[in-house]
Design a protein around this motif. Structure first.
Motif, mmCIF file in Angstrom:
data_model
loop_
_atom_site.group_PDB
_atom_site.id
_atom_site.type_symbol
_atom_site.label_atom_id
_atom_site.label_comp_id
_atom_site.label_asym_id
_atom_site.label_seq_id
_atom_site.Cartn_x
_atom_site.Cartn_y
_atom_site.Cartn_z
ATOM 1 N N GLN A 123 11.882 3.746 -2.514
ATOM 2 C CA GLN A 123 12.098 4.238 -1.168
ATOM 3 C C GLN A 123 12.410 5.674 -1.214
ATOM 4 O O GLN A 123 12.082 6.624 -0.991
ATOM 5 C CB GLN A 123 13.238 3.506 -0.500
ATOM 6 C CG GLN A 123 12.872 2.071 -0.248
ATOM 7 C CD GLN A 123 13.888 1.381 0.638
ATOM 8 O OE1 GLN A 123 14.666 2.027 1.342
ATOM 9 N NE2 GLN A 123 13.909 0.075 0.609
ATOM 10 N N ASN B 171 3.819 2.455 -2.260
ATOM 11 C CA ASN B 171 5.167 3.002 -2.085
ATOM 12 C C ASN B 171 5.402 3.297 -0.603
ATOM 13 O O ASN B 171 4.556 2.998 0.246
ATOM 14 C CB ASN B 171 5.374 4.251 -2.949
ATOM 15 C CG ASN B 171 4.407 5.359 -2.602
ATOM 16 O OD1 ASN B 171 3.870 5.422 -1.506
ATOM 17 N ND2 ASN B 171 4.180 6.244 -3.554
ATOM 18 N N ARG B 172 6.533 3.872 -0.298
ATOM 19 C CA ARG B 172 6.910 4.150 1.091
ATOM 20 C C ARG B 172 5.871 5.021 1.796
ATOM 21 O O ARG B 172 5.462 4.731 2.913
ATOM 22 C CB ARG B 172 8.282 4.813 1.120
ATOM 23 C CG ARG B 172 8.774 5.149 2.497
ATOM 24 C CD ARG B 172 10.177 5.785 2.435
ATOM 25 N NE ARG B 172 10.641 6.167 3.732
ATOM 26 C CZ ARG B 172 11.144 5.338 4.643
ATOM 27 N NH1 ARG B 172 11.234 4.053 4.376
ATOM 28 N NH2 ARG B 172 11.553 5.784 5.805
ATOM 29 N N LEU C 236 10.669 -3.095 -0.138
ATOM 30 C CA LEU C 236 10.588 -2.131 -1.228
ATOM 31 C C LEU C 236 11.879 -2.101 -2.045
ATOM 32 O O LEU C 236 12.964 -2.125 -1.473
ATOM 33 C CB LEU C 236 10.327 -0.727 -0.693
ATOM 34 C CG LEU C 236 8.911 -0.385 -0.279
ATOM 35 C CD1 LEU C 236 8.871 1.036 0.284
ATOM 36 C CD2 LEU C 236 7.955 -0.518 -1.418
ATOM 37 N N LEU D 219 8.503 -2.143 4.295
ATOM 38 C CA LEU D 219 9.526 -1.135 3.945
ATOM 39 C C LEU D 219 10.823 -1.805 3.544
ATOM 40 O O LEU D 219 11.523 -1.336 2.642
ATOM 41 C CB LEU D 219 9.749 -0.173 5.101
ATOM 42 C CG LEU D 219 8.603 0.802 5.382
ATOM 43 C CD1 LEU D 219 8.926 1.656 6.604
ATOM 44 C CD2 LEU D 219 8.296 1.669 4.177
#
Length: 94
Positions: A94, A49-50, A89, A86
């Motif tokens: 995000q 994930n972020r 995603l 990023l």
């Protein structure tokens, strides 16, 4: 029969050595290859994930920064990998 198995094994290993993928893995297009290379650069999984991506970027930059013996090119590569991942995603992560 044993010789045949050994020869097939050697052919498969040579294929992997040349193409950097196993024969049964699907061939990736250019954008998928770039994302895979970015994941490999940062050392994150495809489920990252972020926060995982940002943390991996910080760890990498801390080791490749010019003040620590790295180079500007390595920092730029890490930044590009972070930005690409990023951007890839989904909005939910995000």
């Amino acid at each position: 029969m044993g010789k045949f198995i050994v020869i097939v094994g050697i052919v498969i290993l040579v294929y992997y050595w040349i193409f950097k993928r196993w024969p049964w893995q699907p061939k990736l297009n250019a954008s998928e290859q770039a994302v895979a290379r970015a994941r490999e650069t940062l050392g994150v999984s495809r489920f990252a994930n972020r926060n995982d991506i940002i943390a991996a970027h910080k760890r990498l930059v801390a080791t490749v920064h010019p003040d620590r013996g790295g180079s500007n090119a390595q920092v730029h590569e890490a930044n590009a990998a972070r930005d690409l991942l990023l951007d890839e995603l989904p909005d939910a992560l995000q």
